[in-house]
Motif scaffolding. Structure first.
Motif, PDB file in Angstrom:
ATOM      1  N   GLU A  98       2.735   7.910  -5.211  1.00  0.00           N
ATOM      2  CA  GLU A  98       3.908   8.746  -5.460  1.00  0.00           C
ATOM      3  C   GLU A  98       4.844   8.108  -6.476  1.00  0.00           C
ATOM      4  OE1 GLU A  98       7.700  10.475  -2.884  1.00  0.00           O
ATOM      5  OE2 GLU A  98       6.323   9.032  -2.004  1.00  0.00           O
ATOM      6  N   MET A  99       4.965   6.772  -6.398  1.00  0.00           N
ATOM      7  CA  MET A  99       5.874   6.076  -7.313  1.00  0.00           C
ATOM      8  C   MET A  99       5.435   6.283  -8.757  1.00  0.00           C
ATOM      9  SD  MET A  99       7.240   2.178  -7.028  1.00  0.00           S
ATOM     10  CE  MET A  99       5.774   1.352  -7.555  1.00  0.00           C
ATOM     11  N   VAL A 213      18.846  -8.079  -3.675  1.00  0.00           N
ATOM     12  CA  VAL A 213      18.908  -7.100  -2.591  1.00  0.00           C
ATOM     13  C   VAL A 213      18.223  -5.799  -2.998  1.00  0.00           C
ATOM     14  CG1 VAL A 213      20.531  -5.583  -1.397  1.00  0.00           C
ATOM     15  CG2 VAL A 213      20.935  -8.029  -1.450  1.00  0.00           C
ATOM     16  N   CYS A 214      18.477  -5.381  -4.246  1.00  0.00           N
ATOM     17  CA  CYS A 214      17.907  -4.114  -4.705  1.00  0.00           C
ATOM     18  C   CYS A 214      16.446  -4.265  -5.112  1.00  0.00           C
ATOM     19  CB  CYS A 214      18.702  -3.564  -5.885  1.00  0.00           C
ATOM     20  SG  CYS A 214      20.360  -3.098  -5.445  1.00  0.00           S
ATOM     21  N   CYS A 217      11.790  -5.793  -3.451  1.00  0.00           N
ATOM     22  CA  CYS A 217      10.478  -5.142  -3.489  1.00  0.00           C
ATOM     23  C   CYS A 217       9.674  -5.586  -4.715  1.00  0.00           C
ATOM     24  CB  CYS A 217      10.670  -3.642  -3.540  1.00  0.00           C
ATOM     25  SG  CYS A 217      11.777  -3.167  -4.830  1.00  0.00           S
ATOM     26  N   ILE A 220       8.230  -8.873  -3.982  1.00  0.00           N
ATOM     27  CA  ILE A 220       7.090  -8.729  -3.067  1.00  0.00           C
ATOM     28  C   ILE A 220       5.885  -8.185  -3.841  1.00  0.00           C
ATOM     29  CG2 ILE A 220       6.255  -7.465  -1.032  1.00  0.00           C
ATOM     30  CD1 ILE A 220       9.194  -7.482  -0.068  1.00  0.00           C
ATOM     31  N   PHE A 221       6.155  -7.193  -4.688  1.00  0.00           N
ATOM     32  CA  PHE A 221       5.092  -6.600  -5.493  1.00  0.00           C
ATOM     33  C   PHE A 221       4.458  -7.666  -6.388  1.00  0.00           C
ATOM     34  CE2 PHE A 221       3.685  -4.025  -9.203  1.00  0.00           C
ATOM     35  CZ  PHE A 221       2.750  -3.250  -8.536  1.00  0.00           C
TER      36      PHE A 221
ATOM     37  N   PHE B  46      11.074  -0.392  -2.738  1.00  0.00           N
ATOM     38  CA  PHE B  46      11.094  -1.150  -1.473  1.00  0.00           C
ATOM     39  C   PHE B  46      10.498  -0.303  -0.354  1.00  0.00           C
ATOM     40  CE2 PHE B  46      12.979  -2.853   2.383  1.00  0.00           C
ATOM     41  CZ  PHE B  46      13.047  -4.213   2.159  1.00  0.00           C
ATOM     42  N   ILE B  49       6.723   0.437  -0.834  1.00  0.00           N
ATOM     43  CA  ILE B  49       5.810  -0.674  -0.547  1.00  0.00           C
ATOM     44  C   ILE B  49       5.855  -1.068   0.926  1.00  0.00           C
ATOM     45  CG2 ILE B  49       5.354  -3.111  -1.049  1.00  0.00           C
ATOM     46  CD1 ILE B  49       6.408  -2.516  -3.914  1.00  0.00           C
ATOM     47  N   LEU B  55      18.788  -1.675   1.281  1.00  0.00           N
ATOM     48  CA  LEU B  55      20.224  -1.592   1.590  1.00  0.00           C
ATOM     49  C   LEU B  55      20.891  -0.372   0.961  1.00  0.00           C
ATOM     50  CD1 LEU B  55      21.411  -5.276   1.189  1.00  0.00           C
ATOM     51  CD2 LEU B  55      21.412  -3.940   3.279  1.00  0.00           C
TER      52      LEU B  55
END
Lengths: 238, 136
Positions: A98-99, A213-214, A217, A220-221, B46, B49, B55
């Motif tokens: 979807e992304m 914070v934003c 991901c 992590i990716f 975020f 995944i 936040l």
């Protein structure tokens, strides 16, 4: 006998010479001229950001940095939209699921959307300067980076606004957005350290906390990609 | 150019009020386009995944709810984001009016004690826990 001089009105004290910086080229545009001041300021922030922030006034004028940010931000939007029309739709369609679909659709900029974004970009750039400055200022408060500051919110606003010069990196296709992000972080750290008289560590934390914070991901990716690559090369090696 | 020179020599607090008010007015003027603009915001990576809200998840929907003046929905979607949007837009309009009438807002002191800093961090974390629990 009285001293005749004593009856004369005392002369006003000479004006105290300004102690702070006289302003970067953009803040001296009354003397340099609008176009020259803009070009000189861009050159200085690109080639010598520490010197540029050292010359930047500490307070007294919100409009100058905001106008500068809106100008460079608008140029950045135009360039990135042009590249978006040329490249990004096919590139982002390679992202999974979807992304990828959403990013591809978003990047496939139509002419109408291009013109619309150019028209409304100044409002968004100005709003972004206030929002991002507020977030970074909050983070500076949290890490205690304002203890020695004399310039308050205006200092943060100036740093963030002049860091918008990084938008020029959009001229580099595909990787431009990433370069803008990294360059903005570097400029932000340099500027906050100087204008708020804080440590590089606190300035770095203040700039990176909201990004982390934003964008946790993305880390992590990246870690997942690195692990996949390591596994792939490990399998080939074995 | 004359206006520019005049603005740049004003009291910074008043100038901030004018500029903040102008930005807030611009955002209000864009309200009719809010749905179309929100459609261009990509899905949260975020959440894509990890399957958990970040936040700031719900901020765009909170802004859309506020554009319909639906304050309660905005608060339930992301309380801190709703507060942030309200501060930006409503605060900007108030700051602009106060600057116009010559009594601009004064910048507060930004030096916070450690307990207040910790409380702020806890508020941000509590907001995130709410987003996770509420499945925003």
């Amino acid at each position: 006998m009285t001293d005749p001089g004593a009856m004369q009105p005392t002369a006003p004290p000479p004006p105290t010479p300004p102690t702070g910086p006289q302003g970067n080229p953009w803040e001296r545009r009354d003397a340099l001229g609008f176009g020259s001041a803009f070009i000189e300021a861009v050159k200085l922030f690109v080639t010598s950001p520490a010197e540029a922030y050292a010359q930047t006034k500490r307070s007294g004028d919100y409009a100058s940095p905001l106008i500068f940010a809106v100008l460079v931000g608008w140029i950045g939007v135009v360039i990135s939209q042009l590249w978006g029309m040329l490249f990004n739709a096919s590139l982002f369609s390679m992202f999974p699921g979807e992304m990828g679909e959403q990013m591809g659709a978003m990047a496939a900029t139509s002419i109408g959307a291009f013109l619309g974004s150019i028209i409304i970009a100044p409002i968004f750039v100005a709003a972004t300067m206030f929002i991002w400055s507020g977030i970074v200022h909050l983070c500076l408060m949290l890490v205690g980076g304002l203890n020695e500051s004399q310039s308050g919110f205006e200092g943060t606003f100036r740093v963030i606004s002049y860091a918008a010069v990084a938008q020029f990196a959009h001229i580099i296709p595909i990787a431009g957005g990433l370069i803008v992000t990294v360059w903005s972080i570097i400029l932000g750290v340099i500027g906050l350290t100087d204008l708020h008289r804080t440590t590089q560590g606190k300035a770095t934390a203040a700039v990176l906390i909201p990004i982390a914070v934003c964008c946790v991901c993305l880390m992590i990716f990246g870690a997942m990609m690195a692990a996949s690559l390591a596994a792939m090369f490990g399998a080939q090696g074995g | 150019m004359e206006n520019q020179v005049r603005i740049s020599r004003q009291d910074p607090n008043r100038q901030l009020g004018f500029l903040w008010g102008a930005v807030a007015t611009g955002l209000v003027a864009l309200t009719p386009l809010a749905t179309r603009l929100a459609a261009s915001v990509p899905a949260c990576p975020f959440r894509s995944i990890l399957g958990l809200p970040c936040l700031t998840c719900g901020s765009t929907r909170a802004a859309l709810a506020l554009s319909r003046l639906d304050l309660w929905t905005a608060v339930t979607l992301n309380p801190l984001a709703a507060a942030g949007w309200l501060t930006l837009v409503a605060g900007g309009l108030v700051a602009g009016v106060l600057a116009l009438i010559g009594t601009p807002l004064r910048e507060p002191s930004w030096r916070l004690s450690m307990p207040i800093r910790l409380a702020l961090v806890l508020v941000i974390l509590a907001n995130w826990v709410y987003l996770v629990v509420a499945g925003i």
